[in-house]
Design a protein around this motif. Structure first.
Motif, mmCIF file in Angstrom:
data_model
loop_
_atom_site.group_PDB
_atom_site.id
_atom_site.type_symbol
_atom_site.label_atom_id
_atom_site.label_comp_id
_atom_site.label_asym_id
_atom_site.label_seq_id
_atom_site.Cartn_x
_atom_site.Cartn_y
_atom_site.Cartn_z
ATOM 1 N N ILE A 1 1.890 14.107 -6.210
ATOM 2 C CA ILE A 1 2.972 13.633 -6.661
ATOM 3 C C ILE A 1 2.656 12.432 -7.598
ATOM 4 C CG2 ILE A 1 4.863 12.083 -6.216
ATOM 5 C CD1 ILE A 1 5.413 13.651 -3.693
ATOM 6 N N ILE A 2 3.139 12.456 -8.734
ATOM 7 C CA ILE A 2 3.112 11.407 -9.778
ATOM 8 C C ILE A 2 4.255 10.362 -9.722
ATOM 9 C CG2 ILE A 2 2.669 10.567 -12.036
ATOM 10 C CD1 ILE A 2 1.023 13.104 -12.467
ATOM 11 N N TYR A 3 4.052 9.212 -9.288
ATOM 12 C CA TYR A 3 5.013 7.982 -9.389
ATOM 13 C C TYR A 3 5.131 7.227 -10.624
ATOM 14 C CZ TYR A 3 7.881 3.903 -7.539
ATOM 15 O OH TYR A 3 8.705 3.169 -7.308
ATOM 16 N N CYS A 4 6.019 7.154 -11.250
ATOM 17 C CA CYS A 4 5.879 6.199 -12.372
ATOM 18 C C CYS A 4 6.331 4.850 -11.958
ATOM 19 C CB CYS A 4 6.810 6.771 -13.563
ATOM 20 S SG CYS A 4 5.777 8.018 -14.543
ATOM 21 N N SER A 5 5.457 3.937 -11.909
ATOM 22 C CA SER A 5 5.803 2.821 -11.368
ATOM 23 C C SER A 5 6.102 1.670 -12.574
ATOM 24 C CB SER A 5 4.859 2.071 -10.380
ATOM 25 O OG SER A 5 3.705 1.709 -11.255
ATOM 26 N N GLU A 6 6.799 0.501 -12.391
ATOM 27 C CA GLU A 6 6.999 -0.556 -13.613
ATOM 28 C C GLU A 6 6.145 -1.526 -13.789
ATOM 29 O OE1 GLU A 6 7.995 -0.528 -10.423
ATOM 30 O OE2 GLU A 6 8.632 -2.236 -9.526
ATOM 31 N N GLY A 7 4.906 -1.462 -12.839
ATOM 32 C CA GLY A 7 3.751 -2.650 -13.165
ATOM 33 C C GLY A 7 2.779 -2.384 -12.460
ATOM 34 N N SER A 8 1.791 -3.474 -12.686
ATOM 35 C CA SER A 8 0.490 -3.079 -11.968
ATOM 36 C C SER A 8 0.552 -4.110 -10.597
ATOM 37 C CB SER A 8 -0.612 -3.620 -12.780
ATOM 38 O OG SER A 8 -0.644 -3.134 -13.899
ATOM 39 N N PRO A 9 -0.153 -3.688 -9.436
ATOM 40 C CA PRO A 9 -0.003 -4.534 -8.281
ATOM 41 C C PRO A 9 -1.175 -5.977 -8.718
ATOM 42 C CG PRO A 9 -1.302 -2.719 -7.962
ATOM 43 C CD PRO A 9 -0.680 -2.451 -9.200
ATOM 44 N N GLU A 10 -0.697 -6.724 -7.919
ATOM 45 C CA GLU A 10 -1.476 -8.176 -8.323
ATOM 46 C C GLU A 10 -2.838 -8.202 -7.157
ATOM 47 O OE1 GLU A 10 1.175 -11.692 -7.577
ATOM 48 O OE2 GLU A 10 2.439 -9.610 -7.215
ATOM 49 N N SER A 11 -2.535 -7.455 -5.990
ATOM 50 C CA SER A 11 -3.504 -7.270 -4.934
ATOM 51 C C SER A 11 -3.369 -6.267 -4.331
ATOM 52 C CB SER A 11 -3.277 -8.805 -4.280
ATOM 53 O OG SER A 11 -3.754 -8.383 -2.873
ATOM 54 N N PHE A 12 -4.265 -5.696 -3.587
ATOM 55 C CA PHE A 12 -4.099 -4.750 -2.610
ATOM 56 C C PHE A 12 -3.793 -5.013 -1.348
ATOM 57 C CE2 PHE A 12 -5.597 -2.112 -6.076
ATOM 58 C CZ PHE A 12 -4.835 -0.938 -5.979
ATOM 59 N N ASN A 13 -3.444 -6.219 -0.918
ATOM 60 C CA ASN A 13 -3.093 -6.838 0.226
ATOM 61 C C ASN A 13 -1.650 -7.506 0.258
ATOM 62 O OD1 ASN A 13 -3.022 -7.704 2.632
ATOM 63 N ND2 ASN A 13 -4.755 -9.167 2.815
ATOM 64 N N PRO A 14 -0.783 -6.599 1.123
ATOM 65 C CA PRO A 14 0.756 -7.367 1.065
ATOM 66 C C PRO A 14 0.839 -8.613 1.780
ATOM 67 C CG PRO A 14 0.538 -4.959 1.979
ATOM 68 C CD PRO A 14 -0.845 -5.464 1.628
ATOM 69 N N GLN A 15 -0.137 -8.929 2.469
ATOM 70 C CA GLN A 15 -0.206 -10.446 3.200
ATOM 71 C C GLN A 15 0.044 -11.482 2.191
ATOM 72 O OE1 GLN A 15 -3.795 -10.447 5.442
ATOM 73 N NE2 GLN A 15 -2.856 -9.625 7.275
ATOM 74 N N THR A 16 -0.808 -11.215 1.178
ATOM 75 C CA THR A 16 -0.934 -12.318 0.172
ATOM 76 C C THR A 16 0.196 -12.375 -1.040
ATOM 77 O OG1 THR A 16 -2.377 -11.026 -1.233
ATOM 78 C CG2 THR A 16 -3.314 -12.293 0.461
ATOM 79 N N VAL A 17 1.069 -11.411 -1.079
ATOM 80 C CA VAL A 17 2.029 -11.708 -2.077
ATOM 81 C C VAL A 17 3.408 -11.356 -1.534
ATOM 82 C CG1 VAL A 17 0.413 -10.115 -3.549
ATOM 83 C CG2 VAL A 17 1.926 -9.000 -2.296
ATOM 84 N N THR A 18 4.504 -11.598 -2.514
ATOM 85 C CA THR A 18 5.866 -11.051 -2.204
ATOM 86 C C THR A 18 6.234 -10.283 -3.134
ATOM 87 O OG1 THR A 18 6.698 -13.165 -3.240
ATOM 88 C CG2 THR A 18 6.593 -13.213 -0.797
ATOM 89 N N SER A 19 5.694 -9.843 -4.301
ATOM 90 C CA SER A 19 6.191 -9.101 -5.615
ATOM 91 C C SER A 19 6.493 -7.854 -5.184
ATOM 92 C CB SER A 19 5.478 -9.259 -6.712
ATOM 93 O OG SER A 19 4.429 -8.462 -6.706
ATOM 94 N N GLY A 20 7.739 -7.345 -5.665
ATOM 95 C CA GLY A 20 8.270 -5.885 -5.267
ATOM 96 C C GLY A 20 7.130 -4.933 -5.609
ATOM 97 N N VAL A 21 6.438 -4.875 -6.711
ATOM 98 C CA VAL A 21 5.500 -4.203 -7.294
ATOM 99 C C VAL A 21 4.479 -3.894 -6.600
ATOM 100 C CG1 VAL A 21 4.236 -3.706 -9.462
ATOM 101 C CG2 VAL A 21 6.262 -4.915 -9.689
#
Lengths: 327, 539
Positions: free
Chosen positions: B36-56
């Motif tokens: 499956i190819i998912y067209c997302s709206e931006g690059s993630p800033e990290s690969f650890n959700p603990q450290t972020v709040t951004s939806g992307v």
């Protein structure tokens, strides 16, 4: 080549900002690093030795860093140029394969209805702006019909390692079990941009081939062949085509520069990961080092193709070879 | 003659390639069918959700790479087991014991090969990293854990202990019924302690958030910033439901670019599509929508005149035509907000009446408050589009026109960029502001406490600076019990206080959209939190 490097060298003075930074791309360099760089580029010497320093750096493969990404320009170019080469060569081939035969047909049917129709279409094709054609093609073939993909070189599904940078060769070299699917997919991706790029050169080839063929058909040896009682078919296939073709080949090199310009615009429209798109983005980002390096690389490439076509022309045409020795 | 031969050779070569191609299709099946190819709206800033709040970032990582102790059931948002197969809360609500599954394996990748299954050490590591500021991994990626800081996690949890290899206990300083919801959010993921050890030995600790190891259904294969993320299936995934082999995030920030790729079939699923009508018309595409757990509102600075007077606040609330706003700003793709709680939440009060729109009543109230000649006010509007308010400036203009009818002249303030905007709001420089809130988890407390509590007013997150003791008592009581019916009653009373005192005018609960090809089946979009490709199939 000399002119090119002089132009690229002078650009770093014409662009706003420090010429050392413009040449090296070291935006975040400290004062010491800068003075070191200035010494390397012999900034304190006269302009001629500055130029020599610049040239020697280019020959050692150092084009500086991209101001936007801080990656070496030479590696960026090595990554991107093959994609552009691939696209333009496919487009060139397409333009020749379609344009030249059609031109020949037009010449053979000189002053008949089909000749006029071909000329009219060629004129129309030549006048269509490429960005408009590209968008139209995406609208029709990608969005409405859903036949062809609209962006990129290959679907992200396929993992192809970057070896030569020329996608088709890389696919054949890869050990993916989905090689054939990837090959098909890459094929589908290249059709639309290549056709869009090929249109304008193809129409030129039509006209070139037509006039070349007309010229050949006027020559005395064709008339002699006619007098001998050969059929038109025999005359065309045995004598005329090869001679006319040689004349067209001579102009291919010239057309190639034009084709690469079109390819740059097309790369932007089709998100093709080539040097044209990168160069246009660099212009947006005011990435002067990238502009200089990119221009130089592209011009060298076009230059090489020119030389190559001249060689091919010489190989095909004994006359061109003999002239050198004088008669 | 040679030309003829060449042509023949070429022809047979082509046939050969084609035939060979057919063979390989039969053997392997189409890769496109398994991916499956998912067209997302931006690059993630990290690969650890603990450290972020951004939806992307949450979309890209949380449900794909990781699991949490507990999770939310998608049907009714109740809490369900995940890595913890069961849990127990003591009667005083201060001790939570989790019993872990024994069959959870971590990703095995080029950069890490696990030697053991998940156990209590991994859970301990994941939470101690956040809680303990002396932990060797606490400051590795900047030491910021915004979600956990916002819910004051470290003030709530006294300590964490390992009872045995598969049992872990949280001891809390005070009872808080929202802790389970907090532990079930996309942020509370479990990392591998063994991987962390390996990185410490190699001296490359920062790699933990860049090259992730989790227990989720997919593992990272390749990431090129700004271009794509390639995930492949985690073969030993403990939930063992058959899923796709490959998941690719095609990072396409341009809205039209994503639409084109969707229509051309280059992506199977697209985030935040535009041109909804076009997608609905297409037979091979489906437009999904969920009402998100969010609220867009007009908030009053209740510390400053004229909005320290509840009558003026009420008058303004009555004069705003919400229907027109929904139609213009959200193109009808949002629900009118009657309260700050969206309909999908269990705390939504069915008896909550739609707010009246009445110019004459508004005028009466304004006269009662002593402003019969009208007044002048500021509305602050942010420049950036947000999920809960895609166009604050236009919304402000609509409100300006509405309020003109009751003789209120509105000045629109919209010259600040986001960070400055928030800073000045915290200082209370505004009279009123168009803002919103997206919930991190479906517990209703996530709307009440951050938006309108007294504590939050002090911290500056409550931009209305409204502090009502009765309201605070109610939402505190609601947190101290786990009885849902009781909590519901408390929240209904709290909502009544808001409706009566009007610190905010709730405007809309916006919807989140996604478009996908008909071939893709399964639930990707949730009403809160990130997307999930667990169990998503392609036919």
């Amino acid at each position: 080549m000399l002119l090119l490097t002089i132009l690229s060298f002078s650009l770093s003075f014409l662009f706003p900002g420090n010429s050392v930074i413009n040449m090296s791309g070291q935006v975040n360099a400290t004062a010491e690093q800068l003075s070191l760089l200035a010494a390397q580029y012999q900034q304190n010497e006269n302009i001629f030795s500055q130029y020599l320093a610049y040239i020697s750096r280019i020959f050692s493969g150092d084009l500086g860093l991209s101001m936007a990404s801080q990656l070496p320009i030479s590696s960026e170019i090595a990554n991107l140029l093959p994609a552009t080469v691939e696209l333009s060569l496919v487009a060139l081939l397409l333009a020749m394969v379609t344009g030249i035969p059609i031109g020949f047909i037009a010449a053979i049917r000189h002053r008949k209805a089909s000749d006029n129709i071909i000329l009219t279409i060629a004129m129309l094709g030549y006048s269509i702006p490429v960005f408009w054609l590209g968008l139209l093609a995406i609208l029709v073939f990608s969005i409405q019909l859903g036949w062809l993909p609209s962006a990129g070189q290959i679907s992200l599904l396929y993992e192809i390692n970057h070896v030569t940078g020329i996608q088709f060769i890389d696919i054949l070299l890869s050990d993916s079990q989905y090689k054939w699917q990837a090959f098909q997919n890459a094929g589908a991706h290249i059709i639309m941009p290549a056709c869009v790029i090929a249109l304008a050169p193809a129409t030129l080839f039509i006209r070139l081939a037509r006039s070349a063929m007309l010229e050949v058909l006027e020559t005395s040896y064709i008339r002699a062949a006619k007098a001998k009682g050969l059929t038109l078919q025999q005359i065309i296939f045995r004598h005329a085509i090869r001679n006319a073709f040689v004349k067209v080949i001579r102009d291919v090199g010239l057309q190639f520069a034009n084709l690469v310009t079109i390819a740059m615009v097309t790369e932007v429209i089709f998100s093709w990961p080539g040097i044209g798109r990168w160069l246009i983005e660099s212009i947006f980002h005011r990435d002067y080092t990238a502009i200089q390096g990119g221009l130089l690389a592209l011009s060298c490439f076009i230059f090489l193709v020119h030389i190559l076509t001249d060689f091919i022309y010489a190989a095909l045409n004994p006359l061109a070879r003999e002239k050198k020795h004088g008669t | 003659m040679w030309q003829n031969n060449l042509a023949k050779t070429f022809f047979s070569l082509t046939i050969l390639i084609v035939l060979e191609g057919c063979d390989s299709i039969n053997d392997e099946g189409l890769l496109a069918q398994k991916s499956i190819i998912y067209c997302s709206e931006g690059s993630p800033e990290s690969f650890n959700p603990q450290t972020v709040t951004s939806g992307v970032t949450i979309d890209a990582t949380s449900n794909q790479l990781y699991n949490r102790l507990i999770t939310f059931q998608s049907e009714d948002n109740s809490i369900a087991p995940s890595i913890a197969k069961s849990w127990h809360v003591t009667r005083d609500g201060k001790k939570l014991t989790f019993y872990l599954r024994k069959d959870v394996s971590f990703h095995s990748t080029k950069y890490f090969t696990p030697t053991r299954k998940l156990n209590a050490d991994d859970v301990l590591f994941s939470f101690n990293r956040i809680l303990d500021s002396n932990h060797e991994f606490h400051n590795v990626s900047g030491g910021k854990y915004p979600f956990f800081q916002s819910v004051e996690f470290s003030k709530l949890v006294e300590h964490l202990e390992k009872i045995n290899d598969y049992t872990i206990r949280f001891t809390l300083k005070h009872a808080d019924s929202s802790i389970l919801a907090n532990l079930a959010t996309d942020f509370a993921v479990i990392l591998s302690a063994e991987y962390a050890e390996q990185l410490t030995k190699l001296g490359i600790q920062q790699q933990i958030d860049i090259l992730p190891i989790g227990t989720g259904p997919f593992k990272l294969k390749e990431y090129r910033a700004g271009s794509f993320i390639r995930y492949i299936a985690h073969q030993e995934y403990w939930q063992k439901n058959k899923t796709i082999e490959q998941l690719v995030f095609d990072i396409t920030p341009s809205n039209t670019g994503r639409l084109t790729k969707l229509l051309a079939g280059e992506c199977d699923v697209t985030a935040y599509p535009i041109a909804h009508q076009k997608i609905i018309e297409r037979e091979d595409l489906i437009l999904d929508a969920v009402t998100s757990f969010n609220i867009g509102y007009l908030g009053f600075n209740t510390q400053k005149p004229p909005f320290n007077n509840p009558l003026v606040r009420k008058a303004v609330a009555l004069a705003i035509n919400k229907k027109a706003i929904i139609d213009t700003i959200y193109f009808g793709k949002a629900d009118i907000a009657n309260s700050i709680i969206p309909k999908a939440s269990w705390a939504y009060n069915e008896d909550e009446q739609a707010q009246l729109y009445s110019v004459s009543k508004a005028k009466e109230l304004l006269a009662l408050a002593g402003y019969s000649d009208g007044l002048t006010m500021d509305i602050w509007a942010m420049q950036e589009p947000r999920a809960y308010n895609p166009d604050a400036l236009t919304m402000a203009k609509l409100i300006q026109a509405d309020l003109k009818k009751i003789n209120i002249t509105v000045n629109i303030v919209s010259s600040f960029e986001w960070a400055t905007f928030l800073k000045r709001l915290t200082l209370g420089e505004h009279q009123s502001v168009l803002l919103g809130w997206s919930a991190d988890h479906p517990d209703p407390d996530n709307f009440f406490t951050p938006l309108l509590s007294c504590a939050s007013a002090k911290a500056g997150n409550n931009r209305t600076f409204w502090c009502n003791q009765d309201f605070d008592k109610l939402i505190q009581s609601a947190l101290q019990t786990t009885n849902v019916n009781l909590r519901k009653q408390y929240y209904a009373k709290a909502l009544a206080i808001i409706a009566d005192d009007v610190p905010v005018v709730p405007i809309a609960h916006s919807k989140r959209f996604q478009a996908r090809s008909k071939q893709v089946s399964g639930k990707i979009l949730n009403s809160f939190g990130g997307i999930s490709f667990v169990g998503v199939r392609k036919n």
